[in-house]
Design an enzyme around this catalytic site. Structure first.
Site, PDB file in Angstrom:
ATOM      1  N   GLU A 116      47.707 -52.540 -18.154  1.00 49.42           N
ATOM      2  CA  GLU A 116      46.617 -51.707 -17.826  1.00 49.42           C
ATOM      3  C   GLU A 116      45.767 -52.576 -18.512  1.00 49.42           C
ATOM      4  OE1 GLU A 116      47.852 -46.914 -18.440  1.00 49.42           O
ATOM      5  OE2 GLU A 116      46.834 -48.209 -20.870  1.00 49.42           O
ATOM      6  N   HIS A 238      35.972 -42.993 -18.876  1.00 54.73           N
ATOM      7  CA  HIS A 238      37.563 -44.293 -18.327  1.00 54.73           C
ATOM      8  C   HIS A 238      36.986 -44.010 -16.504  1.00 54.73           C
ATOM      9  CE1 HIS A 238      41.490 -44.302 -16.312  1.00 54.73           C
ATOM     10  NE2 HIS A 238      41.925 -44.520 -16.962  1.00 54.73           N
ATOM     11  N   HIS A 346      36.028 -39.636 -21.135  1.00 50.14           N
ATOM     12  CA  HIS A 346      37.866 -39.530 -21.804  1.00 50.14           C
ATOM     13  C   HIS A 346      38.016 -39.666 -23.203  1.00 50.14           C
ATOM     14  CE1 HIS A 346      41.612 -40.847 -20.706  1.00 50.14           C
ATOM     15  NE2 HIS A 346      41.946 -41.958 -21.022  1.00 50.14           N
TER      16      HIS A 346
HETATM   17  C1  SIN Z   1      45.133 -43.990 -18.074  1.00 52.46           C
HETATM   18  O1  SIN Z   1      46.051 -43.873 -18.195  1.00 52.46           O
HETATM   19  O2  SIN Z   1      44.720 -45.043 -17.332  1.00 52.46           O
HETATM   20  C2  SIN Z   1      44.622 -43.582 -19.705  1.00 52.46           C
HETATM   21  C3  SIN Z   1      45.180 -44.313 -20.893  1.00 52.46           C
HETATM   22  C4  SIN Z   1      44.708 -44.778 -22.156  1.00 52.46           C
HETATM   23  O3  SIN Z   1      43.382 -43.425 -22.136  1.00 52.46           O
HETATM   24  O4  SIN Z   1      45.129 -44.757 -22.738  1.00 52.46           O
END
Ligand code: SIN
Length: 520
Positions: A116, A238, A346
């Site tokens: 990520e 987010h 988020h």
């Molecule tokens: C996501 O799945 O993008 C969220 C993960 C997170 O907020 O840590």
């Protein structure tokens, strides 16, 4: 009710904490309050996973520490970052022992790791795109095996019990008043230890990946109990939530989709992230969210597109089945169709200040998970570090509370004498509808003036408008029977106030905090 330990909130933090304590000391009684049913918490909606160093050939604790510090923009507590990263592996293994299942690599027992934004290596342990749901289900199964844990669903925190209520000077927390959502009755629960695991307050904003119950109940109650809180201006948006909403809810499109090759594009089909950051679509989350917001503001298009065509049909179906299913509800079929996305509130990086064992500055009150401020996230949380933080701090808080509960506490008779909640009037239908309107007004205000982009003038205007909402809320609170709606609104107003005041005090842009007036 009387209990040794009261846990408020039933996400990963509250449940993990309770499992630990109940297992280590079966003599203690615990009560867990859940605002809806046990399953419904922010944890359930976590898609991405848990960031844990597992592939020691390529990855290392140092790399994860460094990524966390970089994302946190100089505001992390390095000692906390280090122990969270280093203790993560053991906590993850425990979760697996309790029954949680995570995706494995094909032809091997090793965990499948995804990437990520902001991570220099693949280290996200996940269960397809519903990691939180898997964790939540396995914790609930485990919790039901303990006879010393009582579960109280559909109950919401009203206020923490402190010296203010008892007229004493022990400077401790003694439990909480909670409201039953269905009967709207207030119950007093006295406890030697109280744990807040109530999540954040994404519902302060018009678009949020959080469920409807994320109204900052723990934060509001802590504010009224004069517990120290910090970092509230650091609300993480987010970058990619599905546009439009489905049944009034904003659905998250996991960052893992970009980790697997998804590319952000304008509606004309142009990639734009490289103009903003060298890591392009995998830049830290604050940068991606602001870039999308800027593209949307300039183009006046309501959203941008997430092109997933680099991911094969099979891989998308296998890794992101829930995302696919939800996109199909609005007639989009990824990876063939690009997904319309916008940023959405988020995660609260700030919250109740706690020490390295998760205890707040009010003795006997612990805060774990999103409602806490441990120093891990700094000014911008690194993706998937939150479930990790919850696991590590639940463990530490559990061990610490076990020590505390055998130490010197107020006498038993003191807990028996805690007064009941006062107040009896009825609430009219008219008032009920005005509560709903005020919530919407507050969300609009926070989104336009205290959202991704702020200005000093906007913050001043927000403070003034909030004062009107506060006065109206206070009148309803003082003159009517307490309802869940009033409790939520009261908490949202308190958290909004703190966020605005702390934002005014910040004189420099950092991480997710961005005031246009401070741009050099
Ligand atoms: C996501 O799945 O993008 C969220 C993960 C997170 O907020 O840590």
């Amino acid at each position: 009710m009387k209990t040794n330990i009261l846990v408020i909130g039933s996400g990963i933090s509250g449940l993990t904490y309770a499992i630990k304590v109940a297992g280590l000391n079966p003599q203690l009684n615990l009560v867990i309050i859940s605002k809806n049913n046990l399953l419904e918490s922010n944890t359930k909606y976590a898609q991405g996973g848990i960031a844990v160093v597992s592939n020691f050939q390529k990855d290392s604790f140092d790399k994860h520490v460094q990524d966390t510090l970089t994302a946190g923009a100089g505001a992390c507590d390095e000692a906390v970052v280090r122990f969270v990263v280093e203790e993560g592996h053991e906590r993850l293994n425990e979760l697996i022992e309790w029954g949680a299942q995570f995706d494995t690599k094909s032809n091997s027992n090793g965990l499948h790791l995804t990437r990520e934004g902001g991570h220099s290596e693949k280290r996200i342990v996940h269960h397809k795109d519903k990691t939180g749901l898997e964790i939540q289900k396995s914790l609930i199964k485990k919790i039901k095996t303990f006879s010393n844990i009582s579960l109280l669903e559909n109950h919401t925190l009203v206020d923490l019990i402190t010296d203010h209520h008892t007229g004493t000077d022990y400077k401790r927390c003694y439990g909480a008043y909670v409201i039953s959502n269905l009967k709207q009755e207030i119950i007093k629960i006295s406890a030697q230890i109280t744990v807040l695991s109530t999540g954040g307050a994404g519902q302060l904003f018009s678009h949020t990946t959080n469920p409807k119950n994320a109204t900052g109940d723990g934060l509001g109650a802590a504010y009224r109990a004069k517990v120290f809180m910090e970092g509230l201006p650091f609300v993480q948006f987010h970058p990619t939530a599905l546009y439009p909403k489905i049944n009034g809810n904003t659905f998250l499109i996991s960052e893992a989709v970009r980790g697997e090759g998804g590319i952000l594009k304008t509606l004309s089909g142009d990639e734009f992230m490289l103009e903003y950051h060298e890591k392009a679509d995998l830049a830290p989350r604050d940068i991606v969210a602001r870039s999308i917001a800027e593209v949307v503001n300039e183009s006046q298009d309501p959203y941008v597109l997430l092109d997933c065509s680099a991911i094969s049909e099979d891989d998308f179906q296998n890794q992101f089945p829930t995302i696919k299913e939800n996109c199909q509800k609005i007639g989009i079929n990824p990876p063939e169709d690009a997904i319309p996305v916008i940023p959405a509130a988020h995660y609260f990086c700030g919250g109740i200040r706690v020490n390295q064992q998760g205890e707040s500055q009010l003795k006997g009150l612990y805060a774990i998970g999103e409602c806490s401020h441990t120093g891990l996230h700094g000014a911008n949380r690194l993706a998937s570090n939150s479930l990790l933080e919850s696991l590590v701090f639940s463990h530490r808080a559990a061990l610490d509370s076990l020590k505390q509960i055998t130490g010197s506490l107020p006498p038993k008779e003191f807990y028996d004498a805690i007064p009941d909640w006062e107040g009896e009037q009825q609430i009219s239908d008219l008032k009920i509808s005005s509560i709903g309107k005020m919530k919407k007004q507050l969300q609009k205000l926070m989104t336009s003036k205290v959202g991704i982009f702020k200005t000093s003038q906007g913050l001043t205007e927000a403070e003034l408008e909030l004062k009107n909402i506060f006065l109206e809320t206070r009148d309803i609170y003082q003159q009517n029977k307490l309802t869940l709606g009033i409790c939520e609104l009261r908490n949202m107003v308190s958290v909004a106030y703190l966020m605005i005041k702390q934002s005014q005090d910040l004189k420099k842009n950092k991480g997710v905090f961005y005031n246009h007036d401070y741009v050099e």
